[in-house]
Design a protein around this motif. Sequence first.
Motif, PDB file in Angstrom:
ATOM      1  N   ASP A 130      -6.277 -74.132  21.181  1.00 18.73           N
ATOM      2  CA  ASP A 130      -6.742 -74.638  19.893  1.00 18.73           C
ATOM      3  C   ASP A 130      -7.409 -76.006  20.010  1.00 18.73           C
ATOM      4  OD1 ASP A 130      -4.221 -75.435  20.691  1.00 18.73           O
ATOM      5  OD2 ASP A 130      -3.366 -75.534  18.686  1.00 18.73           O
ATOM      6  N   SER A 172       5.109 -75.259  15.930  1.00 19.27           N
ATOM      7  CA  SER A 172       3.867 -74.490  16.043  1.00 19.27           C
ATOM      8  C   SER A 172       4.185 -73.005  15.994  1.00 19.27           C
ATOM      9  CB  SER A 172       3.157 -74.821  17.361  1.00 19.27           C
ATOM     10  OG  SER A 172       2.719 -76.155  17.391  1.00 19.27           O
ATOM     11  N   LEU A 197       3.445 -75.206  11.613  1.00 19.59           N
ATOM     12  CA  LEU A 197       2.028 -75.486  11.841  1.00 19.59           C
ATOM     13  C   LEU A 197       1.327 -74.196  12.240  1.00 19.59           C
ATOM     14  CD1 LEU A 197       2.519 -78.787  13.847  1.00 19.59           C
ATOM     15  CD2 LEU A 197       1.984 -78.549  11.411  1.00 19.59           C
ATOM     16  N   ALA A 200      -1.061 -73.123  15.651  1.00 19.46           N
ATOM     17  CA  ALA A 200      -1.023 -74.216  16.616  1.00 19.46           C
ATOM     18  C   ALA A 200      -0.269 -73.788  17.869  1.00 19.46           C
ATOM     19  CB  ALA A 200      -0.363 -75.447  16.007  1.00 19.46           C
ATOM     20  N   PRO A 205      -0.389 -79.568  18.156  1.00 19.94           N
ATOM     21  CA  PRO A 205      -0.244 -80.607  17.132  1.00 19.94           C
ATOM     22  C   PRO A 205      -0.715 -81.985  17.595  1.00 19.94           C
ATOM     23  CG  PRO A 205       1.712 -79.230  17.212  1.00 19.94           C
ATOM     24  CD  PRO A 205       0.877 -78.843  18.391  1.00 19.94           C
ATOM     25  N   ARG A 209      -7.404 -78.970  17.468  1.00 21.00           N
ATOM     26  CA  ARG A 209      -8.314 -79.347  16.379  1.00 21.00           C
ATOM     27  C   ARG A 209      -7.564 -79.768  15.123  1.00 21.00           C
ATOM     28  NH1 ARG A 209     -10.531 -75.009  19.096  1.00 21.00           N
ATOM     29  NH2 ARG A 209     -12.648 -75.338  19.935  1.00 21.00           N
ATOM     30  N   GLY A 210      -6.322 -79.318  14.980  1.00 20.70           N
ATOM     31  CA  GLY A 210      -5.527 -79.684  13.811  1.00 20.70           C
ATOM     32  C   GLY A 210      -4.636 -80.892  14.032  1.00 20.70           C
ATOM     33  N   ALA A 213      -4.601 -83.504  11.164  1.00 19.31           N
ATOM     34  CA  ALA A 213      -3.908 -82.986   9.979  1.00 19.31           C
ATOM     35  C   ALA A 213      -2.402 -82.997  10.188  1.00 19.31           C
ATOM     36  CB  ALA A 213      -4.400 -81.578   9.667  1.00 19.31           C
ATOM     37  N   ALA A 214      -1.949 -82.623  11.403  1.00 18.26           N
ATOM     38  CA  ALA A 214      -0.513 -82.651  11.696  1.00 18.26           C
ATOM     39  C   ALA A 214       0.016 -84.074  11.607  1.00 18.26           C
ATOM     40  CB  ALA A 214      -0.256 -82.061  13.086  1.00 18.26           C
ATOM     41  N   GLN A 217       0.423 -85.100   8.024  1.00 12.99           N
ATOM     42  CA  GLN A 217       1.611 -84.507   7.413  1.00 12.99           C
ATOM     43  C   GLN A 217       2.873 -85.255   7.832  1.00 12.99           C
ATOM     44  OE1 GLN A 217       0.308 -80.448   8.782  1.00 12.99           O
ATOM     45  NE2 GLN A 217       1.102 -79.823   6.796  1.00 12.99           N
TER      46      GLN A 217
END
Length: 225
Positions: A130, A172, A197, A200, A205, A209-210, A213-214, A217
């Motif tokens: 990811d 994840s 998540l 993921a 995390p 790419r996320g 965002a993780a 959060q």
Amino acid sequence: MTPAVLFLHGAGAGGWEWNVWRAVFEAAGLATAAPDLQPAASGLARTTLDDYAGQAGTALRVLPRPRVLVGASLGGLLAAMCADEADALVLVNPLPPAPWHAELPSRDWPAIVPWRHEARLASTRHALPDADEATALYAFDRWRDESGLVLGTAHAGVALERPSCPLLCMASTVDDDVPPAVTAALAAAWGADLLRLPAASHVGPLLGRGAAAAAQQALAWCRDR
């Protein structure tokens, strides 16, 4: 008071794993630290889990309170081992303590796990499905060898008390190293908040790419606490 945050990296990695998270937390005005765990003076093959835990505890105690301790994978287990020194705890796909360690895939570890010496870009891409190409290349250049004694001890199960501070577990949903059901069981037993998540990977995390965002959060959770 504004909390300080200590990030603990996973096996075979370094504080660089947390670059995205540090940027997110520092943009919110928090002081952060992400040290590289160091081999013992006797060498990597003789480095123990307690050696790493001692370094983590020392790094945490120099930070002003309130302190947030964040750990991923092996760093998550180390964070749980140092929970008494923290005011809040965030565990990202942590290697679980006993008895949940028994749910992990069985592994035999050499004295030195040659993740640096045997690193391949293709295997890095596989480990980070990811992540984008630039991040995979960045990680490939930075993997390091790891102590088999540390990993063997961690996978054999470490008995820990339930942390008394607020705790968030992040799991994840596509994690082949620490199944999300194991993290969920740990969170339930320890009375932790659980954040899943989607899509993921184990390291996603932090490096996927996320990752931003993780981190956002986790930051929101810290603010709520």
